[in-house]
Design an enzyme around this catalytic site. Structure first.
Site, PDB file in Angstrom:
ATOM      1  CE  LYS A  39      -0.109   1.686   4.514  1.00  0.00           C
ATOM      2  NZ  LYS A  39      -0.224   3.065   5.040  1.00  0.00           N
ATOM      3  CG  ASN A  40       3.607   2.322   3.090  1.00  0.00           C
ATOM      4  OD1 ASN A  40       2.557   2.881   3.384  1.00  0.00           O
ATOM      5  ND2 ASN A  40       4.409   1.782   3.987  1.00  0.00           N
ATOM      6  NE  ARG A  52       2.720  12.198   8.543  1.00  0.00           N
ATOM      7  CZ  ARG A  52       2.703  13.437   9.017  1.00  0.00           C
ATOM      8  NH1 ARG A  52       1.785  13.781   9.894  1.00  0.00           N
ATOM      9  NH2 ARG A  52       3.591  14.324   8.618  1.00  0.00           N
ATOM     10  CB  CYS A  99      -0.519   6.562  12.650  1.00  0.00           C
ATOM     11  SG  CYS A  99      -0.909   5.038  11.767  1.00  0.00           S
ATOM     12  NE  ARG A 127       4.047   9.739  11.180  1.00  0.00           N
ATOM     13  CZ  ARG A 127       3.295   8.783  10.644  1.00  0.00           C
ATOM     14  NH1 ARG A 127       3.821   7.945   9.774  1.00  0.00           N
ATOM     15  NH2 ARG A 127       2.036   8.665  10.962  1.00  0.00           N
ATOM     16  N   PRO A 128       7.051  15.892  10.697  1.00  0.00           N
ATOM     17  CG  PRO A 128       8.948  17.150  11.175  1.00  0.00           C
ATOM     18  CD  PRO A 128       8.225  15.902  11.579  1.00  0.00           C
ATOM     19  CG  LEU A 148      12.777  16.994   5.702  1.00  0.00           C
ATOM     20  CD1 LEU A 148      13.068  15.513   5.884  1.00  0.00           C
ATOM     21  CD2 LEU A 148      14.070  17.791   5.628  1.00  0.00           C
ATOM     22  CG  ASP A 169       6.123   0.916   8.678  1.00  0.00           C
ATOM     23  OD1 ASP A 169       6.014   1.754   9.594  1.00  0.00           O
ATOM     24  OD2 ASP A 169       5.786   1.153   7.505  1.00  0.00           O
ATOM     25  NE  ARG A 218      -4.445   4.555   8.021  1.00  0.00           N
ATOM     26  CZ  ARG A 218      -3.182   4.729   8.383  1.00  0.00           C
ATOM     27  NH1 ARG A 218      -2.767   4.324   9.567  1.00  0.00           N
ATOM     28  NH2 ARG A 218      -2.314   5.292   7.565  1.00  0.00           N
TER      29      ARG A 218
END
Length: 421
Positions: free
Chosen positions: A22-23, A92, A116, A121-122, A125, A305, A397
């Site tokens: 999925k990623n 995200r 999540c 998790r800014p 970048l 993960d 998910r």
């Protein structure tokens, strides 16, 4: 909301096929915004995050047809470049639409992403890289507004290797004027999958698979077909299911080289691993697992993960082990829930200290995020009695019908509809 009810203590046996990642799919799907046409993808997992991305793309004007793990996306009629909170708040990966919309249409308005509920998790970048490519970035309340007449090539050196920022930057750079050099780029398989798909669209990218990428921007891209790679996290999770239950199972997985760190640690713990083409057999029959320390790292290191699942495995291992997460240092919401099952775990900053116990005992536990949910299912497979894993929408998910795969292997696991007030 659904829950899983698991009766622990059953041995597993047989073979299951690993779903698409999925990623990876979530990175490739927004790339269709860079072209005008019909794009087809194979091996797309039917999980909630994919449906969330489809809804977002439909909002932007993409038409979609999704059936039997085959997804068709038509990007010929993009109607707006606004990704609102109602669509973005759930995931995200929604921020992946930012780079393509900006590169193709010169404008994008994307709500700050959700997902999540753990850890900072800014996306700084992402934004810094787009600014170097010539974008004007405005943060307006909870929205990111990006503008550019046309992006231009630039030298970008990420302070931290980031999969999301790398993917977004590549998708922006492929339509920029001139060449971009992206240093400290993520080298995860999902980024390689994205680059290969972009090249099939007509993009010019060199250095694939390395931490330095060269992108020579083109004026336009064509529609193309792509195939989603296998899910290395699902593969690792099911291998640990075989190990923790002291079973012998096989998984069908065609990207075995993506699992190097996980397979190495499983071997260290005492599991017997046999690889035959695209089959991986794990045999932990009559083997008492050894306590093995793990520290997460960027690919090809041990994946963050897989951290929660490894902690579950170590709860029954002989001796004491440590699991340190160097990627997301506060990703330990599963620890108190595993303790409810009888695990002996101490949390110290970004480390879990696991002292192996003789057995776990079934209890009600609550999912808090995607991978934490998987760790609780693994614990339930070996706990004495009944374990109820609540709020498994987190699990849905990212894992495609995980209970059906475990059931085919012999687990006693059932999905039950529940009503919460």
């Amino acid at each position: 909301m659904d829950k899983f009810v698991i009766e622990g203590g059953y041995k597993l046996k047989g073979r299951v096929k690993i779903s698409g990642a999925k990623n990876s799919a979530l990175a490739l799907m927004p790339a269709v915004l860079l072209n005008n046409g019909i794009n087809r993808f194979e091996n797309v997992p039917e999980v909630n995050d994919i449906f969330t991305m489809i809804k977002l793309l439909k909002h932007l004007g993409v038409s979609a047809n999704f059936e039997n793990n085959n997804l068709e996306l038509n990007s010929s009629n993009i109607t707006n470049q606004d990704a609102p909170y109602e669509h973005v708040k759930k995931m995200r990966a929604s921020v992946y639409v930012l780079g393509p919309l900006l590169a193709k249409y010169g404008y994008a308005k994307v709500s700050m992403p959700g997902g999540c509920a753990w850890g900072p998790r800014p996306i700084n970048l992402h934004l810094e890289a787009l600014e170097k490519l010539g974008a004007q970035i405005i943060l307006d309340g909870g929205d990111i507004i990006a503008k550019a007449d046309r992006l231009h090539g630039a030298n970008i050196n990420f302070d931290i290797s980031s999969v999301g920022a790398t993917g977004n930057t590549i998708m922006a750079a492929v339509l920029a004027k001139g060449e971009s050099k992206i240093q400290n780029a993520a080298i995860e398989p999902e980024i390689t999958n994205l680059c290969e798909y972009l090249i099939s669209m007509g993009a010019k990218i060199e250095g694939i698979g390395s931490s330095t990428l060269f992108v020579d921007g083109v004026d336009e891209l064509n529609a193309a077909n792509g195939e989603i790679i296998g899910d290395r996290i699902e593969a690792g999770t099911l291998l640990i299911a075989g190990a923790i239950t002291k079973s012998k199972i096989e998984i069908e997985y065609n990207n075995i080289n993506h699992l190097g760190a996980v397979l190495s640690k499983l071997k260290d713990s005492g599991a017997k691993i046999t690889i035959n083409n695209n089959l991986i057999e794990i045999d932990s029959s009559n083997i008492d697992a050894k306590s093995i320390d793990v520290s997460t790292a960027i690919y090809p290191g041990f994946p963050t993960d897989m951290q929660a699942q490894w902690i579950s495995y170590m709860t029954l291992a002989n001796g004491t082990s440590t699991v340190s997460d160097n990627i997301y240092t506060d990703r330990f919401s599963h620890v108190p829930e595993l303790i409810r099952l009888g695990a002996n775990i101490e949390r110290v900053n970004n480390m879990a200290i696991i002292r192996g116990v003789k057995k776990l005992k079934g209890a009600k536990v609550m999912s808090t995020d995607l991978r934490a949910s998987a760790s609780l299912v693994l614990g339930g497979l070996v706990a004495d009695g009944k374990t109820e894993v609540l709020r498994i929408y987190h699990l849905d998910r990212g894992y495609e019908k995980i209970e059906e795969k475990l059931s085919r292997l012999g687990a006693n696991i059932e999905r039950i509809k529940t009503v919460e007030f």
